[in-house]
Scaffold this active site. Structure first.
Site, PDB file in Angstrom:
ATOM      1  N   GLU A 160      42.320  47.858  44.921  1.00 39.58           N
ATOM      2  CA  GLU A 160      42.627  47.619  43.505  1.00 39.58           C
ATOM      3  C   GLU A 160      41.364  47.691  42.653  1.00 39.58           C
ATOM      4  OE1 GLU A 160      42.449  43.656  42.060  1.00 39.58           O
ATOM      5  OE2 GLU A 160      43.162  42.871  43.976  1.00 39.58           O
TER       6      GLU A 160
ATOM      7  N   LYS B  80      45.334  31.999  46.267  1.00 42.70           N
ATOM      8  CA  LYS B  80      44.428  30.937  45.818  1.00 42.70           C
ATOM      9  C   LYS B  80      45.207  29.654  45.573  1.00 42.70           C
ATOM     10  CE  LYS B  80      41.381  34.166  43.439  1.00 42.70           C
ATOM     11  NZ  LYS B  80      42.293  35.309  43.311  1.00 42.70           N
TER      12      LYS B  80
END
Length: 308
Positions: A28, A162
């Site tokens: 990405e 996360k």
């Protein structure tokens, strides 16, 4: 493929690798434009590509440049994505606008999966996925990454999610949409900076060959959608769970108090983390990405061998 040429530029190296059925790994560009400061972001992107090459695969960093989906960036394009401060994060909803108006965009997990799928790439390495945000019952803030995983045939290798997210609800969402969550040599769902989140993956898989076989079987069955491969951060770079979670909790509250929402939340929290931890979190971020690149390359290599 012909009708896509209007929107898609695949580098010669990637095109040749795909034609010869060699292993290719997508990367990405949001991590370049929004995840790290310049020039470390460009250096990290080049190191990610290096880790993939060293493990028998061809890297294909994806970005939107001047209204084109670029699959496989050269050094100048990586530099452009890393140094330009006006590049927006681009998700599925943004893609037609970015292309039609000839804009630049950093690809998220979602748009990288779309670009990879359009090019015929089956494996993608990233840091962590987006998911269900904390307080989503009030805000409905759920990353588009999860929907993309439910419909696009690309395997995503990540270090979990996360802990700025509600990891429990993220896993529930993945289950609802039938997305297999595999742990590479682990039973635990990792939490990006830490190897454990307190939650489990669906299946512990010990070899990349087995993962490649699972991908092949899933898609041969016509079961559309991706597979999430969770690869924990290497132990030597893992951060203390209580320490990192305390900082994240405080920063999430701070972001809410400042009415920071949507796609601005994660960059805000990451910048704060890098500052408070004196860049220890940035070092951990880089190393977990490199680790994911190595595993993704091995999966892509094993998957490519199935079609030879």
């Amino acid at each position: 493929m012909n009708n896509l040429e209007e929107f898609l530029d695949i580098s010669e190296e990637v095109k040749e690798a795909l034609h010869e059925k060699k292993a290719v790994v997508a990367l990405e560009s949001t991590i370049i434009s929004h995840g790290m400061p310049y020039p470390e972001n460009v250096e990290s992107a080049l190191n990610s590509e290096k880790n993939i090459r060293e493990n028998n695969a061809v890297p294909a960093t994806i970005a939107i440049i001047k209204g084109r989906i670029k699959v496989g960036l050269n050094k100048e394009e990586l530099e452009y994505m890393g140094s330009n401060k006006n590049i927006a994060k681009s998700s599925r909803r943004d893609l037609p606008v970015m292309l039609a108006l000839k804009k630049d965009g950093a690809t998220t997990v979602t748009t990288t999966m779309i670009g990879a799928s359009l090019a015929g790439i089956k494996v993608f390495a990233t840091g962590g996925i987006g998911g269900v945000h904390r307080y989503a019952q009030e805000t409905f803030d759920i990353s588009a990454d999860l929907q993309e995983l439910s419909k696009t045939n690309v395997a995503v290798v990540c270090a979990g999610a996360k802990s700025i997210l509600d990891i429990g609800l993220t896993i529930e969402y993945l289950e609802t949409f039938g997305i297999p969550v595999l742990g590479y040599k682990t039973e635990n769902f990792p939490a990006f900076y830490t190897r454990e989140s307190g939650y489990k993956v669906d299946y512990k898989i010990d070899t990349t060959k087995d993962i490649a076989n699972i991908l092949d079987t899933k898609w041969k069955l016509g079961l559309n959608g991706g597979v999430l491969v969770c690869n924990p951060i290497p132990e030597e770079y893992e951060m203390d769970k209580d320490y990192i979670n305390k900082i994240i909790d405080e920063t999430v509250k701070e972001a809410r108090d400042k009415n920071i929402s949507g796609k601005d939340v994660t960059p805000y929290i990451l910048a704060k983390l890098h500052s408070v931890t004196e860049n220890k979190s940035l070092k951990a971020n880089k190393e977990l990405v490199y680790n994911n690149c190595r595993v993704a390359a091995n999966i892509a290599y094993d998957y490519s061998n199935l079609s030879r």
